[in-house]
Design an enzyme around this catalytic site. Structure first.
Site, PDB file in Angstrom:
ATOM      1  N   TYR A  30       0.170  -7.084  -1.853  1.00 21.65           N
ATOM      2  CA  TYR A  30       1.424  -7.657  -2.350  1.00 21.65           C
ATOM      3  C   TYR A  30       2.611  -6.809  -1.947  1.00 21.65           C
ATOM      4  O   TYR A  30       2.455  -5.699  -1.447  1.00 21.65           O
ATOM      5  CB  TYR A  30       1.358  -7.823  -3.868  1.00 21.65           C
ATOM      6  CG  TYR A  30       1.510  -6.538  -4.654  1.00 21.65           C
ATOM      7  CD1 TYR A  30       0.482  -5.593  -4.695  1.00 21.65           C
ATOM      8  CD2 TYR A  30       2.688  -6.249  -5.338  1.00 21.65           C
ATOM      9  CE1 TYR A  30       0.634  -4.415  -5.412  1.00 21.65           C
ATOM     10  CE2 TYR A  30       2.844  -5.067  -6.057  1.00 21.65           C
ATOM     11  CZ  TYR A  30       1.810  -4.155  -6.093  1.00 21.65           C
ATOM     12  OH  TYR A  30       1.975  -2.988  -6.788  1.00 21.65           O
ATOM     13  N   ARG A  49       5.515  -2.936   5.838  1.00 24.05           N
ATOM     14  CA  ARG A  49       4.499  -2.377   4.942  1.00 24.05           C
ATOM     15  C   ARG A  49       3.463  -3.432   4.573  1.00 24.05           C
ATOM     16  O   ARG A  49       2.265  -3.115   4.441  1.00 24.05           O
ATOM     17  CB  ARG A  49       5.150  -1.802   3.680  1.00 24.05           C
ATOM     18  CG  ARG A  49       4.142  -1.115   2.768  1.00 24.05           C
ATOM     19  CD  ARG A  49       4.797  -0.394   1.613  1.00 24.05           C
ATOM     20  NE  ARG A  49       5.455  -1.323   0.704  1.00 24.05           N
ATOM     21  CZ  ARG A  49       6.188  -0.949  -0.340  1.00 24.05           C
ATOM     22  NH1 ARG A  49       6.356   0.330  -0.614  1.00 24.05           N
ATOM     23  NH2 ARG A  49       6.755  -1.852  -1.123  1.00 24.05           N
ATOM     24  N   ARG A  97     -18.469 -16.993  -4.346  1.00 22.64           N
ATOM     25  CA  ARG A  97     -18.397 -15.572  -4.668  1.00 22.64           C
ATOM     26  C   ARG A  97     -19.488 -14.766  -3.976  1.00 22.64           C
ATOM     27  O   ARG A  97     -20.678 -14.945  -4.238  1.00 22.64           O
ATOM     28  CB  ARG A  97     -18.499 -15.336  -6.181  1.00 22.64           C
ATOM     29  CG  ARG A  97     -18.289 -13.863  -6.533  1.00 22.64           C
ATOM     30  CD  ARG A  97     -18.488 -13.546  -8.007  1.00 22.64           C
ATOM     31  NE  ARG A  97     -18.250 -12.122  -8.253  1.00 22.64           N
ATOM     32  CZ  ARG A  97     -19.137 -11.159  -7.996  1.00 22.64           C
ATOM     33  NH1 ARG A  97     -20.335 -11.454  -7.517  1.00 22.64           N
ATOM     34  NH2 ARG A  97     -18.827  -9.884  -8.223  1.00 22.64           N
ATOM     35  N   HIS A  99     -19.525 -10.619  -1.950  1.00 19.60           N
ATOM     36  CA  HIS A  99     -18.645  -9.512  -1.574  1.00 19.60           C
ATOM     37  C   HIS A  99     -18.202  -9.614  -0.116  1.00 19.60           C
ATOM     38  O   HIS A  99     -17.046  -9.359   0.216  1.00 19.60           O
ATOM     39  CB  HIS A  99     -19.343  -8.164  -1.789  1.00 19.60           C
ATOM     40  CG  HIS A  99     -19.451  -7.783  -3.236  1.00 19.60           C
ATOM     41  ND1 HIS A  99     -20.058  -8.570  -4.176  1.00 19.60           N
ATOM     42  CD2 HIS A  99     -19.011  -6.685  -3.898  1.00 19.60           C
ATOM     43  CE1 HIS A  99     -20.000  -7.985  -5.360  1.00 19.60           C
ATOM     44  NE2 HIS A  99     -19.364  -6.832  -5.224  1.00 19.60           N
ATOM     45  N   LYS A 144      -1.054  -1.387  -0.483  1.00 20.33           N
ATOM     46  CA  LYS A 144      -0.445  -1.986  -1.672  1.00 20.33           C
ATOM     47  C   LYS A 144      -1.322  -3.145  -2.134  1.00 20.33           C
ATOM     48  O   LYS A 144      -1.037  -4.320  -1.905  1.00 20.33           O
ATOM     49  CB  LYS A 144       0.996  -2.429  -1.365  1.00 20.33           C
ATOM     50  CG  LYS A 144       1.851  -2.580  -2.609  1.00 20.33           C
ATOM     51  CD  LYS A 144       3.319  -2.575  -2.257  1.00 20.33           C
ATOM     52  CE  LYS A 144       4.225  -2.955  -3.408  1.00 20.33           C
ATOM     53  NZ  LYS A 144       4.111  -2.118  -4.608  1.00 20.33           N
ATOM     54  N   GLU A 176       2.236  10.627  -7.153  1.00 19.83           N
ATOM     55  CA  GLU A 176       3.322   9.667  -7.384  1.00 19.83           C
ATOM     56  C   GLU A 176       3.245   9.224  -8.837  1.00 19.83           C
ATOM     57  O   GLU A 176       2.533   9.837  -9.634  1.00 19.83           O
ATOM     58  CB  GLU A 176       3.197   8.475  -6.419  1.00 19.83           C
ATOM     59  CG  GLU A 176       1.891   7.715  -6.536  1.00 19.83           C
ATOM     60  CD  GLU A 176       1.793   6.520  -5.581  1.00 19.83           C
ATOM     61  OE1 GLU A 176       2.821   6.037  -5.083  1.00 19.83           O
ATOM     62  OE2 GLU A 176       0.657   6.058  -5.368  1.00 19.83           O
ATOM     63  N   LEU A 200       1.574   5.522  -2.242  1.00 18.60           N
ATOM     64  CA  LEU A 200       2.177   4.378  -1.569  1.00 18.60           C
ATOM     65  C   LEU A 200       3.424   4.855  -0.810  1.00 18.60           C
ATOM     66  O   LEU A 200       4.242   5.571  -1.390  1.00 18.60           O
ATOM     67  CB  LEU A 200       2.572   3.320  -2.589  1.00 18.60           C
ATOM     68  CG  LEU A 200       3.056   2.027  -1.924  1.00 18.60           C
ATOM     69  CD1 LEU A 200       1.868   1.192  -1.478  1.00 18.60           C
ATOM     70  CD2 LEU A 200       3.945   1.225  -2.848  1.00 18.60           C
TER      71      LEU A 200
HETATM   72  N1  PMP Z   1       4.016   3.843  -5.791  1.00 20.77           N
HETATM   73  C1  PMP Z   1       3.403   2.843  -6.446  1.00 20.77           C
HETATM   74  C2  PMP Z   1       2.004   3.036  -6.918  1.00 20.77           C
HETATM   75  C3  PMP Z   1       4.100   1.646  -6.687  1.00 20.77           C
HETATM   76  O1  PMP Z   1       3.494   0.627  -7.332  1.00 20.77           O
HETATM   77  C4  PMP Z   1       5.448   1.521  -6.266  1.00 20.77           C
HETATM   78  C5  PMP Z   1       6.242   0.276  -6.567  1.00 20.77           C
HETATM   79  N2  PMP Z   1       5.820  -0.814  -5.844  1.00 20.77           N
HETATM   80  C6  PMP Z   1       6.033   2.586  -5.579  1.00 20.77           C
HETATM   81  C7  PMP Z   1       5.291   3.736  -5.352  1.00 20.77           C
HETATM   82  C8  PMP Z   1       7.453   2.509  -5.078  1.00 20.77           C
HETATM   83  O2  PMP Z   1       7.532   1.739  -3.906  1.00 20.77           O
HETATM   84  P1  PMP Z   1       8.861   0.936  -3.539  1.00 20.77           P
HETATM   85  O3  PMP Z   1       9.966   1.942  -3.479  1.00 20.77           O
HETATM   86  O4  PMP Z   1       8.569   0.350  -2.221  1.00 20.77           O
HETATM   87  O5  PMP Z   1       9.077  -0.079  -4.612  1.00 20.77           O
END
Ligand code: PMP
Length: 284
Positions: A30, A49, A97, A99, A144, A176, A200
């Site tokens: 997403y 991304r 279903r 895997h 993501k 993060e 991310l």
């Molecule tokens: N890390 C994670 C785990 C996130 O979910 C997000 C938000 N989507 C971010 C970092 C920040 O990314 P962005 O600046 O692209 O929203």
């Protein structure tokens, strides 16, 4: 109004089959894209991304960038607010279903718009609280993925503690937040963990570093230890929806003097100025 598999419709009309692999396995990726004055912000970067996430789960991109732009542009027009938050999801589609990847499925493509809820003046002026927790997610946090159960559980720890975010530590190093990237100011230098499979690559993270480079804000990409986080002059979280927020308490203790720091104030102003400039350029 939302977009689902080629059609625009009210969200109440949108349904997906129960065998969608997004529902069964969390087998999808997403993006969340902020829209300011009807202009999707950093759309090219978000689509890049998205491609990286799709590559990461070996799912073919169902659309060229131009088609994504067209669908997104149309959806923004179909929704009322000037400022919107777009959520875009691609799953591996509907299949019996099992895997293993299905031999042939059409990916499910869903885009919705919600009103963009910017950070409140109180959050910007007074900062937010955060806690720390062990980063127990998988080792591919650069994808993501819609499989967000670990992030959901980690965020709930913050909520239970009356805080806004959980900052994650893996092997004693800051990675993060549960839904944000993290920055630290230490000895006057803005620090961020370097990109890796353990975080991310945030669009806002990139923009903050771009703004730091363009405006002579001393900064460095390197690992940040738990001790350095605990003794930081400033801590920030960044994301597309929260922009940049100062963290003024960590695990119940004030960060420095418990007030948003001067490096934050400078970066926040640079960020707002950048946004305004992008909109001026786009709208003439
Ligand atoms: N890390 C994670 C785990 C996130 O979910 C997000 C938000 N989507 C971010 C970092 C920040 O990314 P962005 O600046 O692209 O929203």
């Amino acid at each position: 109004m939302i977009y689902l598999n080629g059609e625009f419709m009210p969200i109440e009309k949108a349904v997906i089959p129960v065998l969608d692999r997004g529902f069964i396995f969390g087998d999808g990726v997403y993006e969340v894209i902020p829209v300011y004055s009807r202009l999707p912000f950093r759309l090219g970067e978000h689509l890049e991304r998205l491609q990286a996430s799709l590559d990461g789960i070996r799912l073919e991109n169902p659309h060229e960038d131009s088609a994504w732009q067209e669908k997104i542009g149309r959806l923004v027009e179909l929704n009322e607010p000037e400022d919107q938050s777009l959520y875009l999801q691609v799953t591996r589609g509907v299949a019996r279903r099992a895997h293993a990847f299905p031999a042939r499925t059409t990916p499910t493509v869903f885009i919705m718009s919600s009103p963009l809820l910017p950070p409140t003046p109180n959050q910007i002026n007074n900062g937010v609280g955060a806690i720390t927790a062990a980063d127990n997610r998988w080792a591919r946090c650069n994808v993501k993925s819609t499989s967000l159960l670990p992030n959901v559980l980690l965020r709930q720890l913050a909520i239970d503690a009356g805080c806004a975010e959980t900052l994650l530590l893996r092997d004693g190093q800051l990675t993060e937040g549960s839904a944000s990237n993290a920055f630290v100011v230490s000895n006057g230098i803005l620090l961020a963990p370097p990109k890796s499979n353990l975080m991310l690559p945030g669009i806002t993270y990139d923009l903050v570093l771009e703004l730091a480079a363009a405006n002579n804000v001393a900064h460095e990409l390197r690992n940040i230890s738990e001790a350095e986080l605990a003794g930081a002059d400033e801590i920030w979280i960044t994301s597309s929806s929260r922009e940049i927020l100062p963290v003024t308490t960590l695990n119940g203790r004030p960060v420095n003097d418990g007030r948003p720091g001067h490096v934050f104030k400078r970066m926040h102003a640079l960020y707002q100025e950048y946004k305004a400039q992008v909109m001026r350029t786009a709208h003439g």
